[in-house]
Scaffold this motif. Sequence first.
Motif, PDB file in Angstrom:
ATOM      1  N   LYS A 182      -0.694 -29.780 -20.561  1.00 27.63           N
ATOM      2  CA  LYS A 182      -0.098 -28.497 -20.896  1.00 27.63           C
ATOM      3  C   LYS A 182       1.192 -28.740 -21.659  1.00 27.63           C
ATOM      4  CE  LYS A 182      -2.026 -25.742 -17.142  1.00 27.63           C
ATOM      5  NZ  LYS A 182      -1.728 -24.922 -15.948  1.00 27.63           N
ATOM      6  N   PRO A 183       1.332 -28.191 -22.855  1.00 27.34           N
ATOM      7  CA  PRO A 183       2.546 -28.454 -23.642  1.00 27.34           C
ATOM      8  C   PRO A 183       3.739 -27.699 -23.092  1.00 27.34           C
ATOM      9  CG  PRO A 183       1.148 -26.862 -24.762  1.00 27.34           C
ATOM     10  CD  PRO A 183       0.383 -27.312 -23.548  1.00 27.34           C
ATOM     11  N   CYS A 184       4.904 -28.141 -23.503  1.00 34.38           N
ATOM     12  CA  CYS A 184       6.152 -27.484 -23.108  1.00 34.38           C
ATOM     13  C   CYS A 184       6.219 -26.137 -23.811  1.00 34.38           C
ATOM     14  CB  CYS A 184       7.333 -28.367 -23.502  1.00 34.38           C
ATOM     15  SG  CYS A 184       8.945 -27.645 -23.130  1.00 34.38           S
ATOM     16  N   GLU A 185       6.317 -25.058 -23.040  1.00 36.66           N
ATOM     17  CA  GLU A 185       6.315 -23.724 -23.623  1.00 36.66           C
ATOM     18  C   GLU A 185       7.116 -22.757 -22.763  1.00 36.66           C
ATOM     19  OE1 GLU A 185       2.241 -22.648 -23.863  1.00 36.66           O
ATOM     20  OE2 GLU A 185       1.939 -22.585 -21.705  1.00 36.66           O
ATOM     21  N   LEU A 186       7.392 -21.596 -23.342  1.00 39.14           N
ATOM     22  CA  LEU A 186       8.167 -20.553 -22.684  1.00 39.14           C
ATOM     23  C   LEU A 186       7.241 -19.660 -21.871  1.00 39.14           C
ATOM     24  CD1 LEU A 186      11.106 -19.376 -22.566  1.00 39.14           C
ATOM     25  CD2 LEU A 186      10.394 -17.816 -24.389  1.00 39.14           C
ATOM     26  N   ARG A 187       7.616 -19.413 -20.622  1.00 38.59           N
ATOM     27  CA  ARG A 187       6.856 -18.526 -19.751  1.00 38.59           C
ATOM     28  C   ARG A 187       7.807 -17.513 -19.133  1.00 38.59           C
ATOM     29  NH1 ARG A 187       2.692 -22.723 -16.721  1.00 38.59           N
ATOM     30  NH2 ARG A 187       2.057 -23.811 -18.616  1.00 38.59           N
ATOM     31  N   GLU A 188       7.251 -16.458 -18.555  1.00 38.65           N
ATOM     32  CA  GLU A 188       8.104 -15.417 -18.005  1.00 38.65           C
ATOM     33  C   GLU A 188       7.554 -14.897 -16.683  1.00 38.65           C
ATOM     34  OE1 GLU A 188       6.529 -11.479 -20.399  1.00 38.65           O
ATOM     35  OE2 GLU A 188       8.125 -12.682 -21.303  1.00 38.65           O
ATOM     36  N   LEU A 189       8.464 -14.351 -15.890  1.00 41.94           N
ATOM     37  CA  LEU A 189       8.126 -13.879 -14.554  1.00 41.94           C
ATOM     38  C   LEU A 189       9.068 -12.731 -14.204  1.00 41.94           C
ATOM     39  CD1 LEU A 189       6.361 -14.604 -12.028  1.00 41.94           C
ATOM     40  CD2 LEU A 189       8.282 -15.997 -11.264  1.00 41.94           C
ATOM     41  N   GLU A 190       8.510 -11.645 -13.669  1.00 40.40           N
ATOM     42  CA  GLU A 190       9.333 -10.495 -13.284  1.00 40.40           C
ATOM     43  C   GLU A 190       9.739 -10.652 -11.823  1.00 40.40           C
ATOM     44  OE1 GLU A 190       9.121  -5.612 -13.243  1.00 40.40           O
ATOM     45  OE2 GLU A 190       7.688  -6.760 -14.441  1.00 40.40           O
ATOM     46  N   VAL A 191      11.047 -10.715 -11.587  1.00 42.34           N
ATOM     47  CA  VAL A 191      11.564 -10.936 -10.241  1.00 42.34           C
ATOM     48  C   VAL A 191      12.732  -9.987  -9.989  1.00 42.34           C
ATOM     49  CG1 VAL A 191      10.877 -13.356 -10.162  1.00 42.34           C
ATOM     50  CG2 VAL A 191      13.130 -12.746 -11.042  1.00 42.34           C
ATOM     51  N   SER A 192      13.095  -9.832  -8.713  1.00 39.76           N
ATOM     52  CA  SER A 192      14.279  -9.043  -8.379  1.00 39.76           C
ATOM     53  C   SER A 192      15.519  -9.914  -8.518  1.00 39.76           C
ATOM     54  CB  SER A 192      14.169  -8.497  -6.953  1.00 39.76           C
ATOM     55  OG  SER A 192      14.263  -9.555  -6.012  1.00 39.76           O
ATOM     56  N   VAL A 193      16.668  -9.273  -8.677  1.00 35.35           N
ATOM     57  CA  VAL A 193      17.921 -10.006  -8.829  1.00 35.35           C
ATOM     58  C   VAL A 193      18.208 -10.835  -7.581  1.00 35.35           C
ATOM     59  CG1 VAL A 193      20.414  -9.735  -9.131  1.00 35.35           C
ATOM     60  CG2 VAL A 193      18.847  -8.333 -10.463  1.00 35.35           C
ATOM     61  N   SER A 194      17.853 -10.314  -6.417  1.00 34.74           N
ATOM     62  CA  SER A 194      18.091 -11.055  -5.172  1.00 34.74           C
ATOM     63  C   SER A 194      17.296 -12.355  -5.127  1.00 34.74           C
ATOM     64  CB  SER A 194      17.730 -10.189  -3.969  1.00 34.74           C
ATOM     65  OG  SER A 194      18.519  -9.016  -3.930  1.00 34.74           O
ATOM     66  N   GLU A 195      16.127 -12.374  -5.766  1.00 31.52           N
ATOM     67  CA  GLU A 195      15.278 -13.567  -5.752  1.00 31.52           C
ATOM     68  C   GLU A 195      15.780 -14.659  -6.682  1.00 31.52           C
ATOM     69  OE1 GLU A 195      10.833 -11.940  -4.717  1.00 31.52           O
ATOM     70  OE2 GLU A 195      11.618 -11.510  -6.719  1.00 31.52           O
ATOM     71  N   LEU A 196      16.759 -14.363  -7.523  1.00 31.59           N
ATOM     72  CA  LEU A 196      17.265 -15.362  -8.458  1.00 31.59           C
ATOM     73  C   LEU A 196      18.073 -16.451  -7.763  1.00 31.59           C
ATOM     74  CD1 LEU A 196      18.383 -13.037 -11.392  1.00 31.59           C
ATOM     75  CD2 LEU A 196      16.380 -14.536 -11.315  1.00 31.59           C
ATOM     76  N   GLY A 197      18.545 -16.171  -6.558  1.00 29.55           N
ATOM     77  CA  GLY A 197      19.291 -17.183  -5.821  1.00 29.55           C
ATOM     78  C   GLY A 197      20.716 -17.373  -6.289  1.00 29.55           C
ATOM     79  N   LEU A 198      21.296 -16.355  -6.930  1.00 28.63           N
ATOM     80  CA  LEU A 198      22.672 -16.452  -7.425  1.00 28.63           C
ATOM     81  C   LEU A 198      23.674 -15.789  -6.499  1.00 28.63           C
ATOM     82  CD1 LEU A 198      21.965 -15.696 -11.199  1.00 28.63           C
ATOM     83  CD2 LEU A 198      22.228 -17.921 -10.095  1.00 28.63           C
ATOM     84  N   GLY A 199      23.216 -15.262  -5.368  1.00 23.63           N
ATOM     85  CA  GLY A 199      24.115 -14.659  -4.400  1.00 23.63           C
ATOM     86  C   GLY A 199      24.315 -13.164  -4.556  1.00 23.63           C
TER      87      GLY A 199
END
Length: 201
Positions: A105-122
């Motif tokens: 699988k080549p290196c490529e851009l992918r995307e995922l819809e998540v909540s801000v809380s799931e980002l793990g930034l506090g």
Amino acid sequence: MFSGSQELGPLPSSPSSSRDSSSSSSSSSSSSSSSLRRSPRALQRHGSLLAQYSALLESYTEGEMRQLLSALVERYRQAVNSGGHELPLFPRAGGRRKRARARHKPCELRELEVSVSELGLGYESDETVLFRYCSGTCEAAVRSYDLSLKSMRSRRKIRKEKIRARPCCRPLAYDDDVSFLDAYNRYYTVNELSAKECGCV
């Protein structure tokens, strides 16, 4: 070792029973012997498999055997040094196929819809954002640097440093800043959150 032509004989009997069985009809003896004398199929398959491996190993020269053993030892050493679970020396074919597909699988851009809380930034927020990330392999992007670094690690010239002797699929550029409201109606802006362009670095 069991050979493929070996058959199971009837159970041993007493002398009187052997005399009685000799006087029985030939049709009954042939039917009973056919039911008792079945070749052990599992042992046949096991024996043929061992015979194939033995023939394969005998066809190798001493130099080829040393090269095979050194490759297996190097694979085991890489598995131990990777920090993960130790890999078996002889993985199953299914696992090899899955890893082969993952490698290509080549290196490529992918995307995922998540909540801000799931980002793990506090941040505590139920707002959703589109998180873009880089995924894939970079086998085709291996440079002389990577090959030399791998050689230095295998020769134990470099031991303690945590280094990666292969290119990695990482963001080359980042998307626009992301703004959101947290659970307490406070406004935040986060930069360099999502990848915009991916490459092997």
